[in-house]
Design an enzyme around this catalytic site. Structure first.
Site, PDB file in Angstrom:
ATOM      1  N   ARG A 223       0.884  -1.381  -0.035  1.00  0.00           N
ATOM      2  CA  ARG A 223       0.074   0.169  -0.062  1.00  0.00           C
ATOM      3  C   ARG A 223       0.902   1.338  -0.077  1.00  0.00           C
ATOM      4  O   ARG A 223       0.637   2.131  -0.503  1.00  0.00           O
ATOM      5  CB  ARG A 223      -0.953   0.135   1.086  1.00  0.00           C
TER       6      ARG A 223
ATOM      7  N   GLY B 110     -13.396  -3.538  -0.547  1.00  0.00           N
ATOM      8  CA  GLY B 110     -14.751  -3.146  -0.408  1.00  0.00           C
ATOM      9  C   GLY B 110     -15.076  -2.173  -1.519  1.00  0.00           C
ATOM     10  O   GLY B 110     -16.193  -2.271  -2.143  1.00  0.00           O
TER      11      GLY B 110
END
Ligand code: AMP
Length: 394
Positions: free
Chosen positions: A37, A375
């Protein structure tokens, strides 16, 4: 309105607030176990530094729900970022307030500032204007490069754009949106979706939207058993969501009406309990013993799914084919990784577990794109707008 990207904005010499997702996994000692990330936003940060912007980075970590939790400080990220960037990183001990304002107003370009965990303030979770306004005082220009949080209505991704005249998206966001546009809006066909994972309920919206777009749909993992039950098989103790059996039938019906080819497992690895040391065997889906459960797809299914992927020109994959965290039930998912990797299609993979499986097989480089969103990825598959991206449209 179309979105502006960082390279469309005038950031030279300006204070630039970049919302990133530095919510990296940590071990019990607080060490970062995977820095993907952080690496994925380096192009945006480096571009900003080349433009001589004064870079201020903001992120959340975990879910402290508005309370200060020392175990969720971004300090380990600051140390890793310093190494990856080859530049000093000044860790602020807050993310808003007078002290932080003083820090950002004296940035001289030799270092970047990393703000402390945004979620130590409940205003972040609640998308509060006041909190967004406080954050906005730190910078002249705002950039969102946190695709993975763009499905959340959080102050630093949604409310914040109200308080800036100049704002846009970073390069990671640009990459994510470009790939999704290629896969979902005008795909090279056949477009094949592979949907797996535990439950139908987690991916119902995605199944319902994709069934209207794809040419072929492959369903594996735990959710396949609700479909198999719906078409009349006894699936023993396999994971079945009884309430969704009718919904599964409805989805199959839509597939039939639209001439979408729908593929379910034909055999599976069954176990006498949900444990790595369980007794296992391979059966057809018609012959699952009453007290056993299906925990992976079987070899005939792998061969079938391989056949289905043969002529695919676009593949979207989310969710494992079995309970792959346990070795005994990992073979189907790993075989699927190899099948997808071998395909010449545009291959877009996403969702927390799927990229873990791809990584385990060592095939990250064989995919066209691995989405950083869990998500957010699902919400795109559902065809729903992401609040964080809508906010960038102004
Ligand atoms: P999801 O987060 O919905 O993608 O689900 C991923 C989880 O589903 C993984 O932790 C898998 O272990 C689990 N899973 C996959 N297949 C099965 C199955 N046949 N039975 C039970 N759990 C499964």
């Amino acid at each position: 309105m179309s979105i502006k990207y960082i390279n469309d904005l005038d950031i030279r010499g300006k204070r630039l607030l970049i919302r990133v997702d530095f919510n990296v996994p940590l071990d019990e000692m607080g060490n970062i176990t995977d820095d993907t990330r952080i690496r994925s936003v380096l192009p945006t940060i480096n571009y900003a530094l080349d433009e001589e912007a004064k870079v201020i980075l903001a992120s959340h970590m975990g879910r402290p729900k508005g309370k200060i939790d020392k175990s969720l400080t971004l300090e380990p990220v600051a140390r890793r970022l310093k190494r990856l960037l080859g530049k000093d990183v000044l860790m602020a001990n807050e993310c808003v307030g007078d002290d932080v304002e003083k820090i950002v107003n004296s940035i001289d370009g030799d270092y970047v500032v990393l703000l402390e965990n945004l979620r130590f303030h409940i205003g972040e979770d609640k998308n509060e204007d006041n909190f967004a306004k406080e954050l906005s005082k730190l910078a002249d220009v705002y950039v969102n490069d946190a695709f993975a949080v763009s499905h959340r209505k959080n102050a630093s991704v949604v409310a914040i754009t109200k308080f800036f005249n100049e704002y846009g998206a970073g390069f990671l966001m640009k990459k994510e949106l470009n790939y999704f546009t290629r896969a979902m809006e005008n795909p090279a066909r056949p477009l094949v979706a592979i949907i797996g994972g535990g439950k139908v309920s987690n991916k119902l919206g995605a199944l319902e939207n994709l069934i209207k777009k794809v040419d072929k749909m492959i369903v594996g993992g735990g959710m396949a058993f609700t479909f198999l039950k719906a078409i009349g098989y006894n699936v023993g103790k396999s994971l079945v969501e009884e309430k969704l059996v009718d919904t599964a039938l409805r989805i199959l019906d839509i597939a039939k009406k639209r001439d979408v080819k729908f593929y379910l497992p034909v055999d599976c690895v069954v176990a006498d309990r949900f444990e790595s040391k369980a007794k296992t065997k391979i059966t057809t889906v018609q012959e699952i013993p009453k007290d056993w459960m299906g925990l992976d797809i079987g070899p005939a299914t792998t061969a079938l799914f391989g056949e289905v992927l043969q002529n695919a020109r676009t593949i979207i994959w989310n969710g494992p084919m079995g309970a792959f965290e346990m070795d005994a039930f990992s073979r189907g998912t790993f075989a699927m990784v190899n099948l997808v990797a071998r395909s010449h299609a545009l291959k877009i993979v996403g969702g927390g577990d799927t990229d873990v499986a791809v990584n385990k097989v060592g095939k990250l480089d064989s995919m066209s794109y691995i989405s950083t969103g869990g998500g957010a990825f699902i919400q795109i598959l559902e065809g729903k707008p992401l609040p964080g991206i809508e906010a960038l449209r102004g």
